[in-house]
Write an enzyme that holds these catalytic residues in place. Sequence first.
Site, short mmCIF file in Angstrom:
data_model
loop_
_atom_site.label_atom_id
_atom_site.label_comp_id
_atom_site.label_asym_id
_atom_site.label_seq_id
_atom_site.Cartn_x
_atom_site.Cartn_y
_atom_site.Cartn_z
N ARG A 291 35.49 21.63 84.74
CA ARG A 291 35.64 21.60 83.49
C ARG A 291 34.80 20.48 83.00
O ARG A 291 35.61 19.54 82.37
CB ARG A 291 37.23 21.21 83.39
N SER B 215 45.28 25.33 79.26
CA SER B 215 45.83 24.30 80.02
C SER B 215 45.33 23.14 79.34
O SER B 215 43.99 22.88 78.75
CB SER B 215 45.14 24.19 81.38
N GLU C 134 42.12 18.27 79.48
CA GLU C 134 41.01 19.25 79.47
C GLU C 134 40.47 19.52 78.04
O GLU C 134 39.46 19.65 77.54
CB GLU C 134 41.51 20.30 79.92
C1 LIG Z 1 45.40 30.83 75.90
C2 LIG Z 1 44.27 30.07 76.42
C3 LIG Z 1 43.73 30.25 77.86
C4 LIG Z 1 42.64 29.44 78.13
N1 LIG Z 1 42.19 29.83 79.33
C5 LIG Z 1 40.90 29.16 79.95
C6 LIG Z 1 40.62 29.33 81.25
O1 LIG Z 1 41.17 30.31 81.89
N2 LIG Z 1 39.71 28.68 81.51
C7 LIG Z 1 38.76 27.84 80.85
O2 LIG Z 1 38.02 27.19 81.29
N3 LIG Z 1 39.42 27.53 79.65
C8 LIG Z 1 40.54 28.21 79.21
N4 LIG Z 1 40.78 28.02 77.71
C9 LIG Z 1 40.20 27.06 76.98
C10 LIG Z 1 39.25 27.53 76.15
O3 LIG Z 1 39.22 28.95 75.87
C11 LIG Z 1 37.69 27.45 76.69
O4 LIG Z 1 37.24 26.05 76.92
C12 LIG Z 1 36.42 27.80 75.56
O5 LIG Z 1 35.16 27.73 76.41
C13 LIG Z 1 36.52 27.00 74.50
O6 LIG Z 1 35.72 27.72 73.49
P1 LIG Z 1 35.81 27.41 71.92
O7 LIG Z 1 34.52 28.38 71.24
O8 LIG Z 1 37.25 27.73 71.25
O9 LIG Z 1 35.38 25.92 71.67
P2 LIG Z 1 35.96 25.00 70.89
O10 LIG Z 1 37.47 24.76 70.89
O11 LIG Z 1 35.63 25.30 69.45
O12 LIG Z 1 35.09 23.63 71.08
C14 LIG Z 1 35.17 23.01 72.48
C15 LIG Z 1 34.24 21.68 72.48
O13 LIG Z 1 33.10 22.30 72.54
C16 LIG Z 1 32.18 22.07 71.46
N5 LIG Z 1 31.28 22.97 70.91
C17 LIG Z 1 31.85 24.34 70.64
N6 LIG Z 1 30.72 25.04 70.48
C18 LIG Z 1 29.67 24.34 70.63
C19 LIG Z 1 28.32 24.94 70.49
N7 LIG Z 1 27.73 25.77 70.16
N8 LIG Z 1 27.40 23.63 70.85
C20 LIG Z 1 27.77 22.39 71.11
N9 LIG Z 1 29.04 21.98 71.33
C21 LIG Z 1 29.93 23.12 71.14
C22 LIG Z 1 33.32 21.50 70.43
O14 LIG Z 1 32.55 20.41 69.39
C23 LIG Z 1 34.36 20.89 71.32
O15 LIG Z 1 34.05 19.52 71.61
C24 LIG Z 1 41.86 28.62 77.43
C25 LIG Z 1 42.38 28.65 75.99
C26 LIG Z 1 43.30 29.26 75.56
C27 LIG Z 1 43.88 28.91 74.13
#
Ligand SMILES: Cc1cc2nc3c(=O)[nH]c(=O)nc-3n(C[C@H](O)[C@H](O)[C@H](O)COP(=O)(O)OP(=O)(O)OC[C@H]3O[C@@H](n4cnc5c(N)ncnc54)[C@H](O)[C@@H]3O)c2cc1C
Length: 345
Positions: free
Chosen positions: A164, A244, A340
């Site tokens: 992570r 998480s 995380e």
């Molecule tokens: C129900 C649920 C289940 C989940 N299960 C998992 C799992 O099994 N495994 C896991 O690893 N994660 C899990 N997650 C966490 C999450 O889905 C992941 O971390 C996902 O990759 C976040 O993507 P996002 O586009 O929503 O990022 P955001 O929440 O929008 O951003 C996360 C971070 O990345 C940065 N960011 C976003 N896009 C970019 C970009 N293009 N360039 C530079 N920086 C950027 C943002 O500034 C922020 O700091 C879960 C979340 C939920 C709600």
Amino acid sequence: MMIEKNKSLKALNTFGIDVAAKYFTEIRSVEEFQELAGDKRFSDEKKLILGGGSNIILTGDFDGCVVKNAIPGISVVNETGMAVTVKAGAGVGWHDLVLWCLDKNFGGFENLSLIPGLVGAAPIQNIGAYGAELKDTLLELEAIEIRSGALTKFSAADCALGYRDSIFKRKYQGQFLITSVSFKLTNLSTSKIPYRYQTEYGDVRKTLDEMKVQDLSLTAVSEAICRIRRAKLPDPKELGNAGSFFKNPSIPGESFTALASAYPKMPHFPQKNGRVKIPAGWLIEQCGWKGKRAGRAGAHKEQALVLVNYGGATGKEILELSEAIQRSVKEKFGIELSREVNVVQ
Ligand SMILES: Cc1cc2nc3c(=O)[nH]c(=O)nc-3n(C[C@H](O)[C@H](O)[C@H](O)COP(=O)(O)OP(=O)(O)OC[C@H]3O[C@@H](n4cnc5c(N)ncnc54)[C@H](O)[C@@H]3O)c2cc1C
């Protein structure tokens, strides 16, 4: 490109935290970013790059410019025998990319099915689930350095992916906007070598048996994982959460031996480096937090590791709850839990 003022972010973060951004815009190409870079509402302001908002906690109104990455596109850029390279725009939904690859019979993403968020954020924390990580398939990515506007390529090694973790959460935090990500996958339609499915993790094998799957396929493994996830995790559309909240801590072997004599039932996973990983959810549960509410926030009744917004909770309330949980775990087990989820101030 349109820049909105006082934009509500409530529907743009999976915790459903009701805050607003001073400025908000969506970019659909590198050129749109370059245009934005010349606008004072971006250049002179604090910046937040937003994907699907599924791994952030917003602690208040964002006094700056939020840039939602909406760069589209998925394509095969190279194919040699069974090896196939797929490139996706950072604004593509992660699970949409998984489905696209399943449809083409490209293996590598099936265990990462149904993870919320967009492709561009997947390398930030090296998303992982059910024995697979983004690291297993990442080839390279392209990103714009926000300060200079320069488009840069990062190889998988440059990204320094860990559990992570990546260079974008450390040295380069907030400095790059990822525009596209390329992956090396296996084309099962042309592969002559039997594909190695990963089904030994968690309940995957049991679920495949319940589904009466005789011959394994990418779709069957993906479907099993979707079933497990739907049954286990609260749907953010119904109950705000970010999956998480904490990472699973890994402690030195000696500390584990000492703890294990006091807690012989403690689940644990020895690591290659001699450390031992302990499920954070178990530690939190042992401290009595499972299903416990603190005002409008709480630890989920089935998954103590998932903090939830029961409606109207602020980011600060959720953060305070998370800190109280960290203190309890530290007091009882001497273990520091690290977050995380990314905190946005
Ligand atoms: C129900 C649920 C289940 C989940 N299960 C998992 C799992 O099994 N495994 C896991 O690893 N994660 C899990 N997650 C966490 C999450 O889905 C992941 O971390 C996902 O990759 C976040 O993507 P996002 O586009 O929503 O990022 P955001 O929440 O929008 O951003 C996360 C971070 O990345 C940065 N960011 C976003 N896009 C970019 C970009 N293009 N360039 C530079 N920086 C950027 C943002 O500034 C922020 O700091 C879960 C979340 C939920 C709600």
